[in-house]
Motif scaffolding. Sequence first.
Motif, mmCIF file in Angstrom:
data_model
loop_
_atom_site.group_PDB
_atom_site.id
_atom_site.type_symbol
_atom_site.label_atom_id
_atom_site.label_comp_id
_atom_site.label_asym_id
_atom_site.label_seq_id
_atom_site.Cartn_x
_atom_site.Cartn_y
_atom_site.Cartn_z
ATOM 1 N N TRP A 90 -46.727 8.978 -8.574
ATOM 2 C CA TRP A 90 -47.716 8.309 -9.187
ATOM 3 C C TRP A 90 -49.095 8.830 -9.190
ATOM 4 N N SER A 91 -49.794 8.904 -10.133
ATOM 5 C CA SER A 91 -51.078 9.431 -10.341
ATOM 6 C C SER A 91 -51.934 8.439 -10.930
ATOM 7 N N GLY A 92 -53.206 7.991 -10.290
ATOM 8 C CA GLY A 92 -54.014 7.066 -10.995
ATOM 9 C C GLY A 92 -55.495 7.419 -11.311
ATOM 10 N N GLU A 93 -56.148 7.077 -12.084
ATOM 11 C CA GLU A 93 -57.573 7.356 -12.530
ATOM 12 C C GLU A 93 -58.495 6.114 -12.760
ATOM 13 N N GLU A 94 -59.634 6.146 -12.148
ATOM 14 C CA GLU A 94 -60.630 5.061 -12.517
ATOM 15 C C GLU A 94 -61.601 5.349 -13.228
ATOM 16 N N THR A 95 -62.050 4.514 -14.414
ATOM 17 C CA THR A 95 -62.798 4.746 -15.554
ATOM 18 C C THR A 95 -63.974 3.719 -14.988
ATOM 19 N N LYS A 96 -65.213 4.018 -15.269
ATOM 20 C CA LYS A 96 -66.262 3.289 -14.850
ATOM 21 C C LYS A 96 -67.173 3.031 -16.249
ATOM 22 N N GLY A 97 -67.647 1.743 -16.167
ATOM 23 C CA GLY A 97 -68.262 1.537 -17.347
ATOM 24 C C GLY A 97 -69.181 0.239 -16.969
ATOM 25 N N TRP A 98 -69.553 -0.592 -17.858
ATOM 26 C CA TRP A 98 -70.650 -1.356 -17.601
ATOM 27 C C TRP A 98 -70.086 -2.798 -18.324
ATOM 28 N N GLN A 99 -70.413 -3.954 -17.677
ATOM 29 C CA GLN A 99 -70.324 -5.254 -18.051
ATOM 30 C C GLN A 99 -71.634 -6.100 -18.418
ATOM 31 N N ILE A 100 -71.676 -6.506 -19.335
ATOM 32 C CA ILE A 100 -72.988 -7.483 -19.738
ATOM 33 C C ILE A 100 -72.391 -8.811 -20.197
ATOM 34 N N ALA A 101 -73.043 -9.744 -19.195
ATOM 35 C CA ALA A 101 -72.509 -10.844 -19.381
ATOM 36 C C ALA A 101 -73.869 -12.091 -20.011
ATOM 37 N N SER A 102 -73.489 -13.147 -20.291
ATOM 38 C CA SER A 102 -74.475 -14.157 -20.520
ATOM 39 C C SER A 102 -74.676 -14.857 -19.168
ATOM 40 N N ALA A 103 -75.757 -15.822 -19.240
ATOM 41 C CA ALA A 103 -76.034 -16.574 -18.103
ATOM 42 C C ALA A 103 -75.166 -17.526 -17.591
#
Length: 279
Positions: A90-103
């Motif tokens: 098994w090989s895994g990978e983590e991808t990073k980004g951004w979450q923009i949420a309303s109030a």
Amino acid sequence: MMSDTSAPPAVSDAPLGGLPSADKTLLANAPLEVAICEVRFTAEVGSVPVETAERVRDALAKSLEVDFTSIQPAAQNTMEINLNAVGASWSGEETKGWQIASAQGHHTATVFPGSVIWQVADYERWSISMRRPLELLLGAIASDLFPSLVQRIGLRYVDRFVDSSCVKPQDWEGKIEASLLGPLCNPVFGGLVTSSQQQVDFALDGRHGAVLRHGPIPDPASRSVNYLLDLDVFANASELFKIDDVLGTAEKLNRTALSLFQACVSVDYLKALQGEGTS
């Protein structure tokens, strides 16, 4: 970067897969809990700058007149299974980004180097709640991430039907289309069934498909039984990234999802959801 700035092409009203055209009457008693759109693509960058998340937030806030108060890091994990002569690895990978949420958390945009996701919990109509936000998101990634190919476009609608008169699964007869109820209608053991979750896969054509997950869901708080329709419609194909093409495909998927939704409920129940016969 490849984008299309020409006038949007006309989109046929016909759903995919030869499904019948849907009744476009807005539902007065809409059961929709959440609507999600995801676009996966290949891009020339391996990370999403925080400036992109800020640009997405500002564009969404201005267009939707919604206060987006939160920008948080987001992570996406993928796993690959490799089979060989000595076994599996098994090989895994983590991808990073951004979450923009309303109030209030009713609107959420997530941007990764290879995908964008838009989620809304107070859906009004396609043009307002999905198409415009998706257009803004695609515009942001087109200028910042330089996408080259679209790999997948998917729409997901989760509907929860609530009726206090439905205290057992069998009470959904006459509301949910009979062919979907399956074992609930069995003349021998139907009355004994307490839960029945099913998945139905559709091949709409060579590149489009759908998955329907459905069944009665007990609600202990109200001492009743709800009914869940979880519908995912998607396009799988590698095509050049063009904003208008993505929007056109998403709109076709939306019309297809609406046709499938209406095929899942009885004619009378659809009229009740549309508000006919109510004061």
